[in-house]
Each structure stands twice: as C-alpha cells, then as structure tokens.
Design a protein around this motif. Structure first.
Motif, PDB file in Angstrom:
ATOM      1  N   HIS A 356      -2.479   3.957  18.861  1.00 26.05           N
ATOM      2  CA  HIS A 356      -1.183   3.272  18.659  1.00 26.05           C
ATOM      3  C   HIS A 356      -1.296   2.283  17.508  1.00 26.05           C
ATOM      4  O   HIS A 356      -0.389   2.167  16.685  1.00 26.05           O
ATOM      5  CB  HIS A 356      -0.750   2.546  19.932  1.00 26.05           C
ATOM      6  N   THR A 357      -2.438   1.582  17.464  1.00 26.19           N
ATOM      7  CA  THR A 357      -2.641   0.607  16.391  1.00 26.19           C
ATOM      8  C   THR A 357      -2.559   1.306  15.034  1.00 26.19           C
ATOM      9  O   THR A 357      -1.935   0.799  14.094  1.00 26.19           O
ATOM     10  CB  THR A 357      -4.023  -0.073  16.560  1.00 26.19           C
ATOM     11  N   LEU A 358      -3.168   2.475  14.928  1.00 25.44           N
ATOM     12  CA  LEU A 358      -3.186   3.182  13.647  1.00 25.44           C
ATOM     13  C   LEU A 358      -1.776   3.628  13.239  1.00 25.44           C
ATOM     14  O   LEU A 358      -1.402   3.496  12.073  1.00 25.44           O
ATOM     15  CB  LEU A 358      -4.132   4.385  13.711  1.00 25.44           C
ATOM     16  N   THR A 359      -0.993   4.130  14.201  1.00 27.02           N
ATOM     17  CA  THR A 359       0.364   4.576  13.813  1.00 27.02           C
ATOM     18  C   THR A 359       1.208   3.368  13.376  1.00 27.02           C
ATOM     19  O   THR A 359       1.953   3.449  12.405  1.00 27.02           O
ATOM     20  CB  THR A 359       1.098   5.341  14.947  1.00 27.02           C
ATOM     21  N   VAL A 360       1.049   2.258  14.104  1.00 28.76           N
ATOM     22  CA  VAL A 360       1.826   1.067  13.747  1.00 28.76           C
ATOM     23  C   VAL A 360       1.380   0.532  12.385  1.00 28.76           C
ATOM     24  O   VAL A 360       2.208   0.197  11.525  1.00 28.76           O
ATOM     25  CB  VAL A 360       1.696  -0.015  14.854  1.00 28.76           C
ATOM     26  N   GLN A 361       0.067   0.487  12.173  1.00 26.14           N
ATOM     27  CA  GLN A 361      -0.446  -0.040  10.903  1.00 26.14           C
ATOM     28  C   GLN A 361      -0.035   0.840   9.713  1.00 26.14           C
ATOM     29  O   GLN A 361       0.225   0.330   8.632  1.00 26.14           O
ATOM     30  CB  GLN A 361      -1.982  -0.153  10.951  1.00 26.14           C
ATOM     31  N   ALA A 362       0.032   2.153   9.925  1.00 27.87           N
ATOM     32  CA  ALA A 362       0.422   3.049   8.827  1.00 27.87           C
ATOM     33  C   ALA A 362       1.847   2.742   8.383  1.00 27.87           C
ATOM     34  O   ALA A 362       2.158   2.821   7.192  1.00 27.87           O
ATOM     35  CB  ALA A 362       0.308   4.508   9.271  1.00 27.87           C
ATOM     36  N   GLY A 363       2.698   2.368   9.349  1.00 29.83           N
ATOM     37  CA  GLY A 363       4.082   2.016   9.011  1.00 29.83           C
ATOM     38  C   GLY A 363       4.143   0.638   8.363  1.00 29.83           C
ATOM     39  O   GLY A 363       4.913   0.415   7.423  1.00 29.83           O
ATOM     40  N   ALA A 364       3.322  -0.288   8.862  1.00 29.97           N
ATOM     41  CA  ALA A 364       3.398  -1.673   8.386  1.00 29.97           C
ATOM     42  C   ALA A 364       2.747  -1.838   7.018  1.00 29.97           C
ATOM     43  O   ALA A 364       3.172  -2.679   6.225  1.00 29.97           O
ATOM     44  CB  ALA A 364       2.717  -2.595   9.401  1.00 29.97           C
ATOM     45  N   ARG A 365       1.692  -1.067   6.742  1.00 31.01           N
ATOM     46  CA  ARG A 365       0.976  -1.245   5.466  1.00 31.01           C
ATOM     47  C   ARG A 365       0.790   0.095   4.758  1.00 31.01           C
ATOM     48  O   ARG A 365      -0.337   0.581   4.607  1.00 31.01           O
ATOM     49  CB  ARG A 365      -0.405  -1.861   5.743  1.00 31.01           C
ATOM     50  N   PRO A 366       1.895   0.737   4.362  1.00 31.07           N
ATOM     51  CA  PRO A 366       1.762   2.077   3.758  1.00 31.07           C
ATOM     52  C   PRO A 366       0.872   2.062   2.520  1.00 31.07           C
ATOM     53  O   PRO A 366       0.196   3.046   2.218  1.00 31.07           O
ATOM     54  CB  PRO A 366       3.202   2.464   3.407  1.00 31.07           C
ATOM     55  N   GLU A 367       0.835   0.903   1.833  1.00 31.72           N
ATOM     56  CA  GLU A 367       0.035   0.824   0.589  1.00 31.72           C
ATOM     57  C   GLU A 367      -1.449   1.010   0.886  1.00 31.72           C
ATOM     58  O   GLU A 367      -2.225   1.426   0.009  1.00 31.72           O
ATOM     59  CB  GLU A 367       0.296  -0.501  -0.144  1.00 31.72           C
ATOM     60  N   ALA A 368      -1.866   0.727   2.144  1.00 27.06           N
ATOM     61  CA  ALA A 368      -3.288   0.851   2.487  1.00 27.06           C
ATOM     62  C   ALA A 368      -3.763   2.299   2.349  1.00 27.06           C
ATOM     63  O   ALA A 368      -4.953   2.563   2.162  1.00 27.06           O
ATOM     64  CB  ALA A 368      -3.527   0.359   3.912  1.00 27.06           C
ATOM     65  N   LEU A 369      -2.817   3.233   2.451  1.00 23.13           N
ATOM     66  CA  LEU A 369      -3.212   4.646   2.410  1.00 23.13           C
ATOM     67  C   LEU A 369      -3.169   5.240   0.992  1.00 23.13           C
ATOM     68  O   LEU A 369      -3.474   6.427   0.805  1.00 23.13           O
ATOM     69  CB  LEU A 369      -2.309   5.472   3.334  1.00 23.13           C
ATOM     70  N   ALA A 370      -2.816   4.398   0.041  1.00 19.06           N
ATOM     71  CA  ALA A 370      -2.720   4.895  -1.348  1.00 19.06           C
ATOM     72  C   ALA A 370      -4.034   5.521  -1.782  1.00 19.06           C
ATOM     73  O   ALA A 370      -5.112   4.985  -1.509  1.00 19.06           O
ATOM     74  CB  ALA A 370      -2.352   3.739  -2.282  1.00 19.06           C
ATOM     75  N   GLY A 371      -3.949   6.666  -2.398  1.00 17.73           N
ATOM     76  CA  GLY A 371      -5.143   7.329  -2.931  1.00 17.73           C
ATOM     77  C   GLY A 371      -5.925   8.133  -1.905  1.00 17.73           C
ATOM     78  O   GLY A 371      -6.959   8.725  -2.222  1.00 17.73           O
ATOM     79  N   THR A 372      -5.450   8.180  -0.664  1.00 18.36           N
ATOM     80  CA  THR A 372      -6.196   8.911   0.373  1.00 18.36           C
ATOM     81  C   THR A 372      -5.671  10.332   0.561  1.00 18.36           C
ATOM     82  O   THR A 372      -6.300  11.142   1.240  1.00 18.36           O
ATOM     83  CB  THR A 372      -6.071   8.209   1.743  1.00 18.36           C
ATOM     84  N   GLY A 373      -4.500  10.600   0.005  1.00 19.60           N
ATOM     85  CA  GLY A 373      -3.867  11.896   0.256  1.00 19.60           C
ATOM     86  C   GLY A 373      -2.943  11.821   1.472  1.00 19.60           C
ATOM     87  O   GLY A 373      -2.194  12.738   1.759  1.00 19.60           O
ATOM     88  N   PHE A 374      -2.996  10.694   2.203  1.00 21.34           N
ATOM     89  CA  PHE A 374      -2.133  10.527   3.382  1.00 21.34           C
ATOM     90  C   PHE A 374      -0.837   9.792   3.049  1.00 21.34           C
ATOM     91  O   PHE A 374       0.056   9.684   3.888  1.00 21.34           O
ATOM     92  CB  PHE A 374      -2.841   9.716   4.475  1.00 21.34           C
ATOM     93  N   GLU A 375      -0.787   9.223   1.810  1.00 21.52           N
ATOM     94  CA  GLU A 375       0.389   8.421   1.473  1.00 21.52           C
ATOM     95  C   GLU A 375       1.628   9.314   1.415  1.00 21.52           C
ATOM     96  O   GLU A 375       1.543  10.472   0.990  1.00 21.52           O
ATOM     97  CB  GLU A 375       0.182   7.640   0.164  1.00 21.52           C
ATOM     98  N   GLY A 376       2.742   8.752   1.884  1.00 19.83           N
ATOM     99  CA  GLY A 376       3.997   9.492   1.834  1.00 19.83           C
ATOM    100  C   GLY A 376       4.025  10.700   2.763  1.00 19.83           C
ATOM    101  O   GLY A 376       4.865  11.579   2.615  1.00 19.83           O
ATOM    102  N   ALA A 377       3.091  10.758   3.715  1.00 22.79           N
ATOM    103  CA  ALA A 377       3.084  11.877   4.671  1.00 22.79           C
ATOM    104  C   ALA A 377       3.153  11.292   6.085  1.00 22.79           C
ATOM    105  O   ALA A 377       2.128  10.946   6.671  1.00 22.79           O
ATOM    106  CB  ALA A 377       1.821  12.707   4.501  1.00 22.79           C
ATOM    107  N   PRO A 378       4.374  11.126   6.602  1.00 28.89           N
ATOM    108  CA  PRO A 378       4.538  10.396   7.866  1.00 28.89           C
ATOM    109  C   PRO A 378       3.812  11.039   9.055  1.00 28.89           C
ATOM    110  O   PRO A 378       3.498  10.362  10.030  1.00 28.89           O
ATOM    111  CB  PRO A 378       6.043  10.388   8.100  1.00 28.89           C
ATOM    112  N   GLN A 379       3.558  12.342   8.929  1.00 27.14           N
ATOM    113  CA  GLN A 379       2.857  12.999  10.058  1.00 27.14           C
ATOM    114  C   GLN A 379       1.341  12.890   9.942  1.00 27.14           C
ATOM    115  O   GLN A 379       0.617  13.240  10.877  1.00 27.14           O
ATOM    116  CB  GLN A 379       3.197  14.489  10.077  1.00 27.14           C
ATOM    117  N   ALA A 380       0.859  12.417   8.772  1.00 24.42           N
ATOM    118  CA  ALA A 380      -0.579  12.522   8.491  1.00 24.42           C
ATOM    119  C   ALA A 380      -1.446  11.833   9.560  1.00 24.42           C
ATOM    120  O   ALA A 380      -2.458  12.384   9.992  1.00 24.42           O
ATOM    121  CB  ALA A 380      -0.879  11.950   7.110  1.00 24.42           C
ATOM    122  N   VAL A 381      -1.010  10.632   9.967  1.00 24.90           N
ATOM    123  CA  VAL A 381      -1.825   9.897  10.948  1.00 24.90           C
ATOM    124  C   VAL A 381      -1.883  10.692  12.253  1.00 24.90           C
ATOM    125  O   VAL A 381      -2.969  10.955  12.793  1.00 24.90           O
ATOM    126  CB  VAL A 381      -1.248   8.480  11.189  1.00 24.90           C
TER     127      VAL A 381
END
Ligand code: FAD
Length: 492
Positions: A356-381
């Motif tokens: 749950h923490t990871l799904t919430v954090q992905a929404g709260a800090r989308p910039e954290a995923l920049a460069g991972t290939g997960f950015e802009g992919a809401p289902q990725a987490v």
C-alpha cells in the motif's frame, strides 16, 4: 520426509490438519518418519534453502540411509490438500523405494496374490494374530493398516486382493475391504467391522487381547509448547504506520523469502530487479535503508549477467555498513503487525503495508520513478507487485488468489489513484474471505478497512446500507501510507 509449511496466512489453516496428520502417521515411524519444518522461522532458513523450498507446504522425501532428497512434491491446491492423498504419496514412496537399502523395519506392502498363498497364511503362523485385509488393487486401506500396526506385537497384518470371488465366498467375506482374522489358537473368521475404514480396522486390531505396543524406543512426539516464544507486547497506535514493520518486512523479504532461491535467472531475475527498483525509489523510510536499497538497485542494474547466485545479493544486503550510514536491521520487530501469537500476522501484514505504501508513494512522488521505465505507467507498480507475489511470495495459495483478482480487473487501472484504490479494494476482498479463518488473529478481526473509528468520513449509509465514500477512502489511504504518518518508535 520433511514436510515444510509456513506458519502464517493460508497455510496456517492447515496447521491443525498437519498436527492431526503427523499424529495419524506417528506409528509408521519405523518405516517412514515425518518431520515438520517451519520455513517462516528465520532459524530454519539455511535448511530450507538447502532443501530448495520456495513455497509452502512442500514435501521432501529422503530415502533411507541417504541425505539426498527427491523433488517435485510441492503441494498443490485442490485434491492434493486432502490428507489421505498425502498418506498415499508416502506409501507410494515407500513402495517405490527399491534402490539402495530399504528401512529394515519396513514391512512388505505388496498384496499376497495367489489363493494358495492366502491359504498358507492360515497355517504358518507363530502363535500370534494374522489379519488379512482383503481389498481392491487400488485401495490403500490394507497398506495403512499394516503401517498402523507396525509398532504392535502379537499381530501381523497382510493384504490380499479381493478379486478372487471364489476365495472370498469360501472364507465368508461378503465385500471388500474386509478383515479376515486368524486367532493365535488357529480359529479364524471374517470380522464384522462397523465401517470398512482404516481407522476402524486399526482400532479393532489394536484392541485385541494380547496385542500391545512394543517397548521400543520411538521418536518423541513433538511438543506443542516447544516453539512458543515469549514475546513482549508493544503498545501501538492503529492509526499510524511503523518504520519497524516496514523494515522488518524488508529484512524478511530480502534475507529469508528471496534467500530461499539459490540463484535467480530469466523472468525471476527481472521480477527481482523491477521490485528492488520500486522499493529503492519509493520506500519512504529511514535514510540508511533507502541508501542500501539504492545500492542494491544500482548493483543489480549494472550486472551484465542473466543469472546470479542469491548469495551475492545477501553479501551486499548483509554488509555491515552502519558506520557509513547504509544499513537494514537484521531481525524482525513487529509493532503494528505483531500478533497475539507468534504464528499470526507478522510478515504478510508487513507485506500488505509495504505494498500500500508503494502505491501511495508512486502517486505522491511520480518524479521518483523518472528514468526507471515505470514513469507514466499507472499500472506499473501493481504489475510489479503482482509478479513479486506470484514469483516469490511463499504463500502459494495467496499468490493464486491475488493473481485471479489481478486477471479480473487490474487492466482497468488507468491512474495512480485508481491503483491505490484497486489494492485497497482487493485487500478488503481478502479480508472478507478470511473472516473467521484460522489465520485470523482474534485481537485483529478481519473487517472492511478502514474501520469507522479510523476513518468516520470513509463510511456512509446509502438507503440504509453501509457503503464507502471512495473519495474519502482515497484521502485516508494517502495520509495513512504517507511518510508523515511513519513513526520510528521501536526502530533499532
Ligand atoms: P492484513 O490483512 O495483513 O493487513 C495488514 C494491515 O493493513 C492491517 O492491520 C491494516 O492496518 C491494513 N489494511 C487492512 N485492510 C486494508 C485495506 N483494504 N487497504 C489498505 N490497508 C489495509 N492469506 C490467506 O489466508 N489467503 C489468501 O489468499 C491471502 N492472500 C494474500 C495476498 C497478499 C498479497 C498478501 C500480502 C497476503 C495474503 N494473505 C492471504 C495473508 C492475509 O491477507 C493477511 O496478511 C494475514 O492473515 C495477516 O492478517 P492481518 O490481521 O495482520 O491483516
């Protein structure tokens, strides 16, 4: 045999069954012994790893006089779960144990085939009872009764196939399975037993005058109290998230659950890399842990290999770098996830909280995923969590259910908020399914969450029925699983 099971979650509902099962084959010990090993216990981790156990429950059969074990006995859901099926597989194992030394005390489990051999049983007995179980070729009753009576003296059990009608008629045996008994004084006859079941035959034979247990040293029955640890209860606030729970989860996940795999390659390795990337980027906990995760992620990303020994990961995770500020606790300390008994809650609770923490954090800090290939992919987490669960989560039953839920509706997730709500909804589905289940901690009853005391605004009544205000639920989840709600109390 080593019968390995997890003490928590789905499998814990089988704990009572396993106890019954071990009790039910205890008398077979001279031929085949059963030991249960709980791979959820960290102290058993080395052994579980050596036996290559990833899922629970798993069976490992060891031939007599060897340390080699057979593989392929992972317990599947469905019919295999039936305890008689497990007993039958033990019998098959014994019967197939033709190579090498058979256990000397293992009796013959083959049927007496020829009518003349059956008749000769009536003559050649040495002053004890001879029980002949007549049965069909596919029946296991005779073999089970033979093994049940193994530690008893003054009685020998044989099995014979009931296919020869003429022999049965001659002996007055009306149907199979049936027990025909030759008494020490050589009288003999068909025994009318209320139900033609293993337990009825065995109990009857054990109760015969003069039949008693041999005075041999037998393995000690496991004590139920033996492994109960005394735990100190830690007071906590249910509205808060505890660093100790999240770090204990990471410790268990990295050093126990994943470490059950000797090496990782292909899809497994890809799943590990993606999962570590997620937690390295999104874990909202203390800096030494985040640094360790980042180091691990960078190391995994830089590996040119498509197969790695898990020991290499462990070396990195175990590196004692507390002084340099890179460190993950090396023990579990549950706070919000502590159970009222040691086998309840703990890791699966912590894993949910981490997810749950990871799904919430992905929404709260989308910039954290920049460069991972997960950015802009809401289902990725969610997709990565899904792959982690089906690939590595030791509770196979949980993985199966989670996968079913994912197949049903995960594709419909379009935004990070929907991802948060999807996981919340599915967790509540699991909560409802497990209400009243043996894995339920009576101190933490399974109920739709958040309960009204935690989030009054989340609940409303529509036409007299309880329902959710999902907007409020989303706000609550975002606050509950936020960095700001994390408490470091109890963290070492
Ligand atoms: P948990 O259900 O583990 O919940 C942990 C904490 O999360 C709660 O204390 C609460 O603070 C919070 N929480 C509760 N509900 C929600 C929610 N809806 N949204 C957000 N937060 C919530 N066990 C089985 O027997 N069968 C299964 O099929 C099964 N599937 C599982 C699948 C997954 C992915 C996981 C991680 C575990 C699964 N388990 C399953 C284990 C089971 O769900 C519980 O984790 C376990 O029984 C311990 O329960 P618990 O009381 O600690 O609460």
């Amino acid at each position: 045999i080593v019968n390995t099971h997890k003490s928590w979650c789905a499998c814990s509902s089988y704990a009572a069954q396993w106890q019954k099962f071990v009790g039910g084959v205890f008398d077979w010990a001279a031929a085949i012994r059963v030991a249960a090993l709980d791979c959820a216990e960290e102290k058993n981790h080395q052994v579980c790893r050596a036996y290559d156990i990833h899922f629970y429950p798993t069976f490992r059969y060891f031939r007599a006089f060897t340390k080699e074990f057979t593989t392929g006995e992972n317990f599947k859901a469905g019919a295999d779960r039936e305890l008689p099926t497990v007993r039958r597989s033990m019998i098959d194992f014994l019967q197939n144990h033709t190579e090498g030394g058979r256990p000397p005390a293992c009796p013959s489990l083959e049927p007496v085939l020829r009518p003349s051999d059956i008749l000769s049983l009536f003559e050649n007995h040495g002053g004890h009872y001879v029980a002949v179980i007549f049965e069909s070729n596919s029946s296991y009753v005779g073999r089970e009764v033979i093994l049940d009576l193994l530690p008893y003296e003054n009685v020998v059990v044989k099995r014979a196939l009931g296919s020869d009608r003429a022999v049965l008629e001659k002996l007055g045996v009306p149907s199979v399975p049936a027990c025909y008994l030759i008494y020490p004084n050589r009288t003999r006859g068909f025994v009318n037993i209320a139900k033609p079941l293993r337990s009825f035959f065995s109990a009857y034979l054990k109760s015969l005058p003069g039949v008693r247990k041999k005075m041999l040293s037998s393995p000690e029955k496991p004590s139920e109290e033996e492994n109960v640890e005394t735990q100190v209860w830690r007071e906590f606030d249910r509205s808060r998230l505890y660093t100790a729970d999240l770090e204990s989860t990471l410790h268990y996940l990295l050093r126990v659950e994943l470490a059950a795999h000797r090496s990782l390659a292909g899809e497994e390795l890809k799943t590990l890399k993606d999962f570590i990337t997620l937690i390295a980027k999104l874990f909202p906990g203390r800096l030494p842990v985040v640094k360790l995760l980042e180091m691990l992620q960078e190391w995994l990303a830089s590996l040119p290999l498509d197969k790695i020994p898990y020991n290499a990961v462990l070396d990195l995770v175990n590196n004692k770098m507390r002084i340099s500020g890179i460190f993950l606790t090396d023990h579990v300390k549950w706070v919000g996830c502590q159970g009222s008994r040691p086998e309840l809650r703990g890791y699966p609770c912590g894993l949910w909280k981490l997810f749950h923490t990871l799904t919430v954090q992905a929404g709260a800090r989308p910039e954290a995923l920049a460069g991972t290939g997960f950015e802009g992919a809401p289902q990725a987490v969610l997709q990565t969590l899904r792959r982690y669960v089906s690939t590595f989560f030791g509770c196979r039953e949980c993985g199966k259910h989670f996968e079913e839920m994912a197949q049903e509706s995960l594709d419909a997730v379009r935004t990070p908020d929907q991802a948060v709500l999807w996981l919340w909804r599915k967790h509540n589905v699991v909560n409802s399914r497990l209400a009243g289940h043996p894995s339920e901690d009576p101190r933490f009853p399974k109920a739709p969450w958040p309960t009204p005391d935690l989030c009054p605004a989340c609940h409303e009544e529509v036409k007299g029925l309880d329902s959710w205000d999902e907007g409020q639920v989303l706000s609550f989840l975002k606050q509950h699983y936020s960095r700001g709600n994390l408490l470091d109390t109890y963290s070492a």
